[in-house]
Motif scaffolding. Sequence first.
Motif, mmCIF file in Angstrom:
data_model
loop_
_atom_site.group_PDB
_atom_site.id
_atom_site.type_symbol
_atom_site.label_atom_id
_atom_site.label_comp_id
_atom_site.label_asym_id
_atom_site.label_seq_id
_atom_site.Cartn_x
_atom_site.Cartn_y
_atom_site.Cartn_z
ATOM 1 N N ILE B 4 0.820 -1.504 0.387
ATOM 2 C CA ILE B 4 0.015 0.026 0.116
ATOM 3 C C ILE B 4 1.045 1.153 -0.348
ATOM 4 O O ILE B 4 1.689 1.097 0.805
ATOM 5 C CB ILE B 4 -1.097 0.381 1.305
ATOM 6 C CG1 ILE B 4 -2.004 -1.811 1.803
ATOM 7 C CG2 ILE B 4 -1.553 0.635 1.302
ATOM 8 C CD1 ILE B 4 -2.440 -1.303 2.964
ATOM 9 N N CYS B 23 -3.927 6.901 -2.508
ATOM 10 C CA CYS B 23 -3.657 5.702 -1.891
ATOM 11 C C CYS B 23 -3.147 4.824 -2.754
ATOM 12 O O CYS B 23 -4.356 4.633 -3.551
ATOM 13 C CB CYS B 23 -4.713 5.369 -0.442
ATOM 14 S SG CYS B 23 -4.466 3.705 0.161
ATOM 15 N N TYR B 25 -2.579 0.249 -4.253
ATOM 16 C CA TYR B 25 -2.132 -0.744 -3.834
ATOM 17 C C TYR B 25 -2.189 -1.810 -4.631
ATOM 18 O O TYR B 25 -2.762 -1.954 -5.807
ATOM 19 C CB TYR B 25 -3.356 -0.965 -2.729
ATOM 20 C CG TYR B 25 -5.214 -0.898 -3.023
ATOM 21 C CD1 TYR B 25 -5.684 -0.080 -3.218
ATOM 22 C CD2 TYR B 25 -4.944 -2.031 -3.723
ATOM 23 C CE1 TYR B 25 -6.776 -0.694 -3.520
ATOM 24 C CE2 TYR B 25 -6.195 -1.964 -4.254
ATOM 25 C CZ TYR B 25 -6.905 -1.659 -4.384
ATOM 26 O OH TYR B 25 -8.727 -1.949 -4.327
ATOM 27 N N LEU B 92 -6.730 -0.619 4.586
ATOM 28 C CA LEU B 92 -7.591 -1.367 3.532
ATOM 29 C C LEU B 92 -7.678 -2.452 4.662
ATOM 30 O O LEU B 92 -6.554 -2.937 5.630
ATOM 31 C CB LEU B 92 -6.599 -2.974 2.093
ATOM 32 C CG LEU B 92 -6.074 -1.282 1.301
ATOM 33 C CD1 LEU B 92 -5.690 -2.593 0.536
ATOM 34 C CD2 LEU B 92 -7.621 -0.629 0.614
ATOM 35 N N GLY B 104 -1.352 2.724 4.768
ATOM 36 C CA GLY B 104 -0.230 3.051 4.300
ATOM 37 C C GLY B 104 0.417 3.009 5.693
ATOM 38 O O GLY B 104 -0.025 3.612 6.551
#
Lengths: 115, 113
Positions: B4, B23, B25, B92, B104
Amino acid sequence: DVKVTQSSRYLVKRTGEKVFLECVQDMDHENMFWYRQDPGLGLRLIYFSYDVKMKEKGDIPEGYSVSREKKERFSLILESASTNQTSMYLCANLDRAKGTGEGYTFGSGTRLTVV
Amino acid sequence: SQKIEQNSEALNIQEGKTATLTCNYTNYSPAYLQWYRQDPGRGPVFLLLIRENEKEKRKERLKVTFDTTLKQSLFHITASQPADSATYLCALMIYNQGGKLIFGQGTELSVKP
């Protein structure tokens, strides 16, 4: 709203000591989590629990254990503290009964220094 | 490997402008994506959650978008204020993993008067 209380804001311990970090929630929520936060590494999951006496390893469980004897209390134990365990430790709580509309509630954190 | 990533550089903007944080991922199939605010020396505070089947979510001056094809979420603060200065974390939640969140590293936002 749930309140998550961590027993100490700052803690200094010696190498080799057994250290207990306490976390208490004031509701009846099942899921509780312990993270550590380090600069450049973010939050990393150490252990979590989804009920009394239940525990699951997170991503970095080595050197740690946990205890959940009552639903409201989730303790993190450093069996023999080492300097690389100097960090900010964050406890969090999740109310699964509310469904998925809510995030975690975090405590204020314990900044642990091992000397 | 699973990752992430958030903007590693701090974001500096002028008061009144819109701040946009990213963000990204890889190799996850998240059920939900969440955003948190963290002030120095404090625990993160939950702001917003967006589900995998939602494109956009708003709350007051905050807006989150979620693109599962691009594997990206954007977090916007409109009409930013100096009080919005903080570190913002995306996280997440994956299906069937006990509600655990993967975070993150955070983006530091500074709003100048």
